[in-house]
Design a protein around this motif. Structure first.
Motif, PDB file in Angstrom:
ATOM      1  N   LEU A   7     -28.717 -28.624 -11.488  1.00 34.60           N
ATOM      2  CA  LEU A   7     -30.093 -28.896 -10.992  1.00 34.60           C
ATOM      3  C   LEU A   7     -31.201 -27.798 -11.303  1.00 34.60           C
ATOM      4  O   LEU A   7     -32.379 -27.898 -11.505  1.00 34.60           O
ATOM      5  CB  LEU A   7     -29.905 -29.328  -9.625  1.00 34.60           C
ATOM      6  N   ARG A   8     -30.618 -26.370 -10.892  1.00 32.89           N
ATOM      7  CA  ARG A   8     -31.397 -25.226 -10.821  1.00 32.89           C
ATOM      8  C   ARG A   8     -31.969 -25.058 -12.642  1.00 32.89           C
ATOM      9  O   ARG A   8     -33.297 -24.819 -12.778  1.00 32.89           O
ATOM     10  CB  ARG A   8     -30.800 -23.969 -10.513  1.00 32.89           C
ATOM     11  N   LEU A   9     -30.973 -25.212 -13.414  1.00 30.55           N
ATOM     12  CA  LEU A   9     -31.356 -25.102 -14.835  1.00 30.55           C
ATOM     13  C   LEU A   9     -32.316 -26.250 -15.232  1.00 30.55           C
ATOM     14  O   LEU A   9     -33.216 -26.023 -15.963  1.00 30.55           O
ATOM     15  CB  LEU A   9     -30.089 -25.029 -15.677  1.00 30.55           C
ATOM     16  N   ALA A  10     -32.408 -27.502 -14.733  1.00 27.79           N
ATOM     17  CA  ALA A  10     -33.212 -28.467 -15.335  1.00 27.79           C
ATOM     18  C   ALA A  10     -34.679 -28.089 -14.708  1.00 27.79           C
ATOM     19  O   ALA A  10     -35.556 -28.232 -15.362  1.00 27.79           O
ATOM     20  CB  ALA A  10     -32.753 -29.790 -14.559  1.00 27.79           C
ATOM     21  N   VAL A  11     -34.506 -27.588 -13.432  1.00 32.66           N
ATOM     22  CA  VAL A  11     -35.916 -27.395 -12.812  1.00 32.66           C
ATOM     23  C   VAL A  11     -36.770 -26.222 -13.561  1.00 32.66           C
ATOM     24  O   VAL A  11     -37.875 -25.975 -13.737  1.00 32.66           O
ATOM     25  CB  VAL A  11     -35.861 -27.021 -11.339  1.00 32.66           C
ATOM     26  N   ALA A  12     -35.781 -25.251 -13.710  1.00 32.41           N
ATOM     27  CA  ALA A  12     -36.352 -24.079 -14.563  1.00 32.41           C
ATOM     28  C   ALA A  12     -37.056 -24.530 -15.773  1.00 32.41           C
ATOM     29  O   ALA A  12     -37.977 -24.047 -16.249  1.00 32.41           O
ATOM     30  CB  ALA A  12     -35.219 -23.011 -14.648  1.00 32.41           C
ATOM     31  N   LEU A  13     -36.282 -25.416 -16.831  1.00 29.41           N
ATOM     32  CA  LEU A  13     -36.954 -25.878 -17.831  1.00 29.41           C
ATOM     33  C   LEU A  13     -38.224 -26.633 -17.782  1.00 29.41           C
ATOM     34  O   LEU A  13     -39.250 -26.470 -18.103  1.00 29.41           O
ATOM     35  CB  LEU A  13     -35.938 -26.619 -18.594  1.00 29.41           C
ATOM     36  N   ALA A  14     -38.061 -27.574 -16.686  1.00 24.72           N
ATOM     37  CA  ALA A  14     -39.263 -28.391 -16.341  1.00 24.72           C
ATOM     38  C   ALA A  14     -40.473 -27.454 -16.020  1.00 24.72           C
ATOM     39  O   ALA A  14     -41.587 -27.915 -16.086  1.00 24.72           O
ATOM     40  CB  ALA A  14     -38.964 -29.407 -15.350  1.00 24.72           C
TER      41      ALA A  14
END
Length: 180
Positions: A7-14
């Motif tokens: 979740l943290r990695l996806a949020v960072a990308l977005a």
């Protein structure tokens, strides 16, 4: 429940990639669209604040309510954790890692690329987000659409995964978070 690191990695990308979108599927079947457009339920900045706050003591763990995260919008899944973006600036490849920026730089400098033509023209931009514990990496080339761009990004991500594994084996295991 989705893995909090995913979740943290996806949020960072977005949060970093313009016109990126996340589609969250909640455990109750509800869907939440995260993006910078009027039809989105949340902006990437809003979701980032929620995920960062979830790390604080006494705050609810948002990851336990989410079953799945789909990275969408301008980000096209290139496979292996690399997402491709085609825009006015050409083609670029993006990924997120928990490896700290200084380790990412070291890994990329040591990555073998002799068999990939045009790699000296590659540009790598790091966008660290210490609050999320993530580093977003953008790989692009001057020609804008190199056939080797995905391979180069995969090698960079592979080097970062080695760093992540080394870090995981060195740190003591954390006790599971208590449900709030």
């Amino acid at each position: 429940m989705i893995d909090p690191v995913q979740l943290r990695l996806a949020v960072a990308l977005a949060h970093v990639v313009p016109r990126a979108e996340l589609r969250l599927t909640c455990h109750d079947g509800g869907r939440v669209v995260v993006g910078r457009h009027p039809s989105a339920h949340l902006s990437p900045c809003d979701l980032r604040r929620v995920v960062v706050a979830a790390e604080l003591p006494g705050q609810p763990d948002v990851a336990r309510w989410i079953e799945r995260v789909e990275v969408a919008g301008v980000l096209v899944d290139g496979g292996g954790g690399v997402h491709l973006v085609d825009d006015a600036d050409g083609r670029s490849a993006w990924f997120a890692t928990t490896a700290p920026p200084y380790r990412v730089v070291d890994a990329l400098e040591g990555a073998p690329t002799d068999d990939l033509p045009g790699v000296p023209d590659a540009r790598v931009v790091l966008r660290p987000d210490p609050e999320l514990g993530a580093t977003v990496v953008q790989v692009s080339q001057d020609d804008g659409g190199s056939q080797h761009l995905h391979d180069l990004a995969l090698r960079a991500l592979g080097a970062c995964l080695v760093i992540e594994l080394e870090a995981a084996t060195r740190r003591p295991s954390r006790r599971p978070r208590r449900a709030a």
